[in-house]
Design a protein around this motif. Structure first.
Motif, PDB file in Angstrom:
ATOM      1  N   ALA A 121       1.552  -4.746  -2.459  1.00  0.00           N
ATOM      2  CA  ALA A 121      -0.096  -4.810  -1.983  1.00  0.00           C
ATOM      3  C   ALA A 121      -0.619  -3.346  -2.166  1.00  0.00           C
ATOM      4  O   ALA A 121      -0.126  -2.448  -1.967  1.00  0.00           O
ATOM      5  CB  ALA A 121      -0.154  -4.926  -0.387  1.00  0.00           C
ATOM      6  N   ALA A 122      -1.936  -3.607  -2.697  1.00  0.00           N
ATOM      7  CA  ALA A 122      -2.640  -2.298  -2.894  1.00  0.00           C
ATOM      8  C   ALA A 122      -3.598  -2.262  -1.756  1.00  0.00           C
ATOM      9  O   ALA A 122      -4.290  -3.216  -1.226  1.00  0.00           O
ATOM     10  CB  ALA A 122      -3.691  -2.642  -4.317  1.00  0.00           C
ATOM     11  N   LEU A 123      -3.470  -1.116  -0.983  1.00  0.00           N
ATOM     12  CA  LEU A 123      -3.962  -1.055   0.270  1.00  0.00           C
ATOM     13  C   LEU A 123      -5.014   0.131   0.517  1.00  0.00           C
ATOM     14  O   LEU A 123      -4.689   1.165  -0.236  1.00  0.00           O
ATOM     15  CB  LEU A 123      -2.955  -0.730   1.575  1.00  0.00           C
ATOM     16  CG  LEU A 123      -1.889  -1.819   1.489  1.00  0.00           C
ATOM     17  CD1 LEU A 123      -0.799  -1.525   2.596  1.00  0.00           C
ATOM     18  CD2 LEU A 123      -2.547  -3.078   1.693  1.00  0.00           C
ATOM     19  N   ARG A 124      -6.046   0.015   1.198  1.00  0.00           N
ATOM     20  CA  ARG A 124      -6.837   1.584   1.491  1.00  0.00           C
ATOM     21  C   ARG A 124      -6.709   1.309   2.978  1.00  0.00           C
ATOM     22  O   ARG A 124      -7.137   0.302   3.782  1.00  0.00           O
ATOM     23  CB  ARG A 124      -8.080   1.277   0.973  1.00  0.00           C
ATOM     24  CG  ARG A 124      -8.394   1.485  -0.513  1.00  0.00           C
ATOM     25  CD  ARG A 124      -9.768   1.235  -0.956  1.00  0.00           C
ATOM     26  NE  ARG A 124     -10.255  -0.338  -0.812  1.00  0.00           N
ATOM     27  CZ  ARG A 124     -11.012  -0.560  -0.190  1.00  0.00           C
ATOM     28  NH1 ARG A 124     -11.949   0.286   0.466  1.00  0.00           N
ATOM     29  NH2 ARG A 124     -11.495  -1.787  -0.246  1.00  0.00           N
ATOM     30  N   TYR A 125      -6.574   2.664   3.635  1.00  0.00           N
ATOM     31  CA  TYR A 125      -7.076   3.045   4.859  1.00  0.00           C
ATOM     32  C   TYR A 125      -8.145   3.706   5.166  1.00  0.00           C
ATOM     33  O   TYR A 125      -8.217   4.758   4.416  1.00  0.00           O
ATOM     34  CB  TYR A 125      -5.700   3.478   5.476  1.00  0.00           C
ATOM     35  CG  TYR A 125      -4.546   2.959   5.493  1.00  0.00           C
ATOM     36  CD1 TYR A 125      -4.169   1.936   6.478  1.00  0.00           C
ATOM     37  CD2 TYR A 125      -3.556   3.173   4.510  1.00  0.00           C
ATOM     38  CE1 TYR A 125      -2.960   1.487   6.671  1.00  0.00           C
ATOM     39  CE2 TYR A 125      -2.398   2.301   4.665  1.00  0.00           C
ATOM     40  CZ  TYR A 125      -2.213   1.552   5.577  1.00  0.00           C
ATOM     41  OH  TYR A 125      -0.753   0.621   5.489  1.00  0.00           O
ATOM     42  N   TYR A 126      -9.292   3.397   6.216  1.00  0.00           N
ATOM     43  CA  TYR A 126     -10.160   4.092   6.457  1.00  0.00           C
ATOM     44  C   TYR A 126      -9.593   4.895   7.819  1.00  0.00           C
ATOM     45  O   TYR A 126      -9.470   3.744   8.804  1.00  0.00           O
ATOM     46  CB  TYR A 126     -11.619   3.455   6.678  1.00  0.00           C
ATOM     47  CG  TYR A 126     -11.967   2.991   4.947  1.00  0.00           C
ATOM     48  CD1 TYR A 126     -12.776   4.281   4.438  1.00  0.00           C
ATOM     49  CD2 TYR A 126     -11.956   2.019   4.722  1.00  0.00           C
ATOM     50  CE1 TYR A 126     -13.233   4.199   3.281  1.00  0.00           C
ATOM     51  CE2 TYR A 126     -12.273   1.846   3.397  1.00  0.00           C
ATOM     52  CZ  TYR A 126     -13.231   3.071   2.878  1.00  0.00           C
ATOM     53  OH  TYR A 126     -13.496   2.728   1.488  1.00  0.00           O
ATOM     54  N   ASP A 127      -9.483   6.002   8.032  1.00  0.00           N
ATOM     55  CA  ASP A 127      -9.029   6.560   9.349  1.00  0.00           C
ATOM     56  C   ASP A 127      -9.948   7.415  10.077  1.00  0.00           C
ATOM     57  O   ASP A 127     -10.738   8.116   9.569  1.00  0.00           O
ATOM     58  CB  ASP A 127      -7.781   7.555   9.106  1.00  0.00           C
ATOM     59  CG  ASP A 127      -6.841   6.512   8.389  1.00  0.00           C
ATOM     60  OD1 ASP A 127      -6.414   5.492   8.710  1.00  0.00           O
ATOM     61  OD2 ASP A 127      -6.037   7.073   7.313  1.00  0.00           O
TER      62      ASP A 127
END
Length: 154
Positions: A121-127
């Motif tokens: 899975a290609a994930l992006r997190y906005y934190d």
């Protein structure tokens, strides 16, 4: 080309601590340390999942550290996982609050008898980060799934 600016030793230490927070999340996931992973969040943290990054409607929402227990425990259904954290960018930073974005390729291995399957899975997190009692924690983590690939392994 980026412009390099001088930052204070305190800001450099905060940036490093935030990067280590992001990496600790992946490490705890791969080691099945749900309690350690939960400890990286504030008590009232938000965790929102978008299984389709193009859909503005969340797939799942959690609104406390304790609510995250089943999310992290769900990783136990895999024989193994490996999360590779890519670039992480601090978007804003003060002495006790910050925002950032981190990329991750999450590998999930399923074994069923002699059949093995890999899901990537290609994930992006906005934190959103907060500094409490000298430690950086996640106040909010938005997880966006850009794509998923599944394939059999030999």
């Amino acid at each position: 080309m980026s412009k390099h600016v001088t930052i204070s030793p305190n800001e450099a230490a905060d940036r490093l601590a935030i990067r280590e927070l992001v990496e600790a999340y992946a490490h705890c996931a791969d080691r099945r340390d749900a309690k350690g992973q939960m400890a990286l969040f504030t008590e009232d943290a938000g965790f929102v999942v978008y299984m389709n990054a193009k859909d503005p409607t969340p797939s799942q929402e959690f609104h406390s550290r304790e609510a995250l227990a089943p999310v992290f425990a769900d990783l136990n259904k895999y024989a193994a996982t490996m999360h590779f954290v890519g670039q992480s960018t601090i978007l804003s930073l003060t002495s006790d609050r910050g925002t950032g974005e981190a990329y991750c390729l999450a590998h999930h291995l399923t074994v069923d008898g002699d059949k093995r399957k890999l899901m990537v899975a290609a994930l992006r997190y906005y934190d959103t980060f907060v500094k409490l009692d000298g430690s950086w924690l996640f106040a909010e983590r938005l997880l966006y799934v850009d794509w998923i690939e599944e394939r059999p392994l030999s």
